[in-house]
Design an enzyme around this catalytic site. Sequence first.
Site, PDB file in Angstrom:
ATOM      1  CG  ASN A 135     -38.943 -45.613  86.780  1.00  5.53           C
ATOM      2  OD1 ASN A 135     -37.938 -46.013  87.365  1.00  5.53           O
ATOM      3  ND2 ASN A 135     -38.980 -44.439  86.154  1.00  5.53           N
TER       4      ASN A 135
ATOM      5  CE1 TYR B 206     -36.756 -39.690  83.799  1.00  7.29           C
ATOM      6  CE2 TYR B 206     -39.141 -39.973  83.745  1.00  7.29           C
ATOM      7  CZ  TYR B 206     -37.878 -40.495  83.958  1.00  7.29           C
ATOM      8  OH  TYR B 206     -37.731 -41.811  84.323  1.00  7.29           O
TER       9      TYR B 206
ATOM     10  CD1 TRP C 251     -38.182 -40.280  77.492  1.00  8.45           C
ATOM     11  CD2 TRP C 251     -39.636 -40.593  79.168  1.00  8.45           C
ATOM     12  NE1 TRP C 251     -39.284 -40.876  76.962  1.00  8.45           N
ATOM     13  CE2 TRP C 251     -40.197 -41.087  77.961  1.00  8.45           C
ATOM     14  CE3 TRP C 251     -40.361 -40.711  80.344  1.00  8.45           C
ATOM     15  CZ2 TRP C 251     -41.467 -41.669  77.914  1.00  8.45           C
ATOM     16  CZ3 TRP C 251     -41.618 -41.289  80.287  1.00  8.45           C
ATOM     17  CH2 TRP C 251     -42.158 -41.753  79.099  1.00  8.45           C
TER      18      TRP C 251
ATOM     19  N   GLY D 198     -35.478 -44.805  83.522  1.00  5.31           N
ATOM     20  CA  GLY D 198     -36.529 -45.792  83.738  1.00  5.31           C
ATOM     21  C   GLY D 198     -37.785 -45.538  82.934  1.00  5.31           C
TER      22      GLY D 198
ATOM     23  CG  ASP E  72     -28.191 -27.730  80.623  1.00  2.00           C
ATOM     24  OD1 ASP E  72     -27.100 -27.503  81.189  1.00  2.00           O
ATOM     25  OD2 ASP E  72     -28.254 -28.058  79.422  1.00  2.00           O
TER      26      ASP E  72
END
EC number: 4.1.1.98
Length: 488
Positions: A172, A176, A190, A195, A287
């Site tokens: 995967n 992140y 994560w 994943g 963010d």
Amino acid sequence: MKYKDLRDFIDLLEKRGELKRITQEIDPYLEMTEIADRTLRAKGPALLFENPKGYDIPVLANLFGTPKRVAMGMGQEDVSELREVGKLLAFLKEPEPPKGIKEALGQIPVYKQVLNMPAKEVKKAPCQEVILQGDEVDLTKLPIQHCWPGDAAPLITWGLTVTKGPYKKRQNLGIYRQQLLGKNKIIMRWLSHRGGALDFQEWCKENPGQPYPVSVALGADPATILGAVTPVPDTLSEYAFAGLLRGSKTEVVKSISNDLQVPASAEIVLEGYIMPGEMAPEGPYGDHTGYYNEVDDFPVMTVTHMTHRKNPIYHSTFTGRPPDEPAILGVALNEVFVPILQKQFPEIVDFYLPPEGCSYRMAIVTMKKQYPGHAKRVMMGVWSYLRQFMYTKFVIVCDDDINARDWEDVIWAITTRMDPARDTTLIENTPIDYLDFASPVSGLGSKMGMDATNKWPGETNREWGEPIEMDKATKDRVDDIWQSLNIL
């Protein structure tokens, strides 16, 4: 338009006037963010900071700061061509057998592209030209951006994290963010449904107390980077999709310290492990919502090896109130989503994620309505069909006479075709982005669907309004005399 590695892409961008080299000393602490933010808002070029203050490694920023450069990274000349990428993904997600010889012949180009899917492992790779291990590893020598004044520490933002679960054949790839914790420590942020986190959870069950191997690639080629943020089918690896985009197999190399395959052309690779139970508080960080997020505990990665190319380039970005690079990526990838959704819901005419909605928190859908309640079916489909939309808080559904990308049109539909009580669907206790502090519980909140379509019998007992429109003959007559009136 294919690129072997990030440097090929940089060269092409520079030739096309899409990249600016900055030789003046610029500080990764805040200054790079401010410069990149202003450049992105002005729809400016990618930036290569050649003289970061205190470091000898250049920083690449604003790489995907326009939809055009995202399309170029996917091997296309224009954003509109990304619809073809979406059609290919829709076919791979749910392939259909050809209905005849002609259709079978028409699918040959697709199958030729599929031949580029398997990754090609090489023994010698540019990303391992320099190998550092043990005490030689020092992440503080990387020009990692400290993006905002209230951020807890420098933050790795474009780390392509490679993981593998104990029950899966394929690896995967996920992006992140990673907080710098020390010379050889980073925090792996994560979320539980992603994943990498799922692979880690399965490993912990199968191998309790054992270190979990992880590799992080920085500065991979554009196709591989974008493959990690595109809605590829679960049966298709990101490396395979990158091969489709690139038109050649993705070259990978085995990590020095584990069996994970990393992009052979990456600029820098971090290798190490996560010890189950080793956690650290992550954040706060500014963010993509435009706010600082809450502090929460996430796993710690210990970096045992760092490999890199000679004279490496550090790829970085910032996240903040839209527009930022995630928002621009959302605008471009929007064109990939449309054919995938239309494959499952042919009645969908257009699908739009407005960038001011933080990339994915609001979706506007236009459709050819066919029966009462149809809009609600489409709402539920958007929330459930692709995992990328499990965090979409608001879905607005309109008829196909509305332009999903024109707020004036959408607001008119909402205010004239909706009754708030009848046409609003609220769903509580659903998965929500952990960064969404507006939800009552971290990671759990509600969703709202708005049916802004014309109502059919069964949905209303009233005579429905007919939109006003001038007849064509009058429009044509006025067109003929308009210039002579000299009004404007």
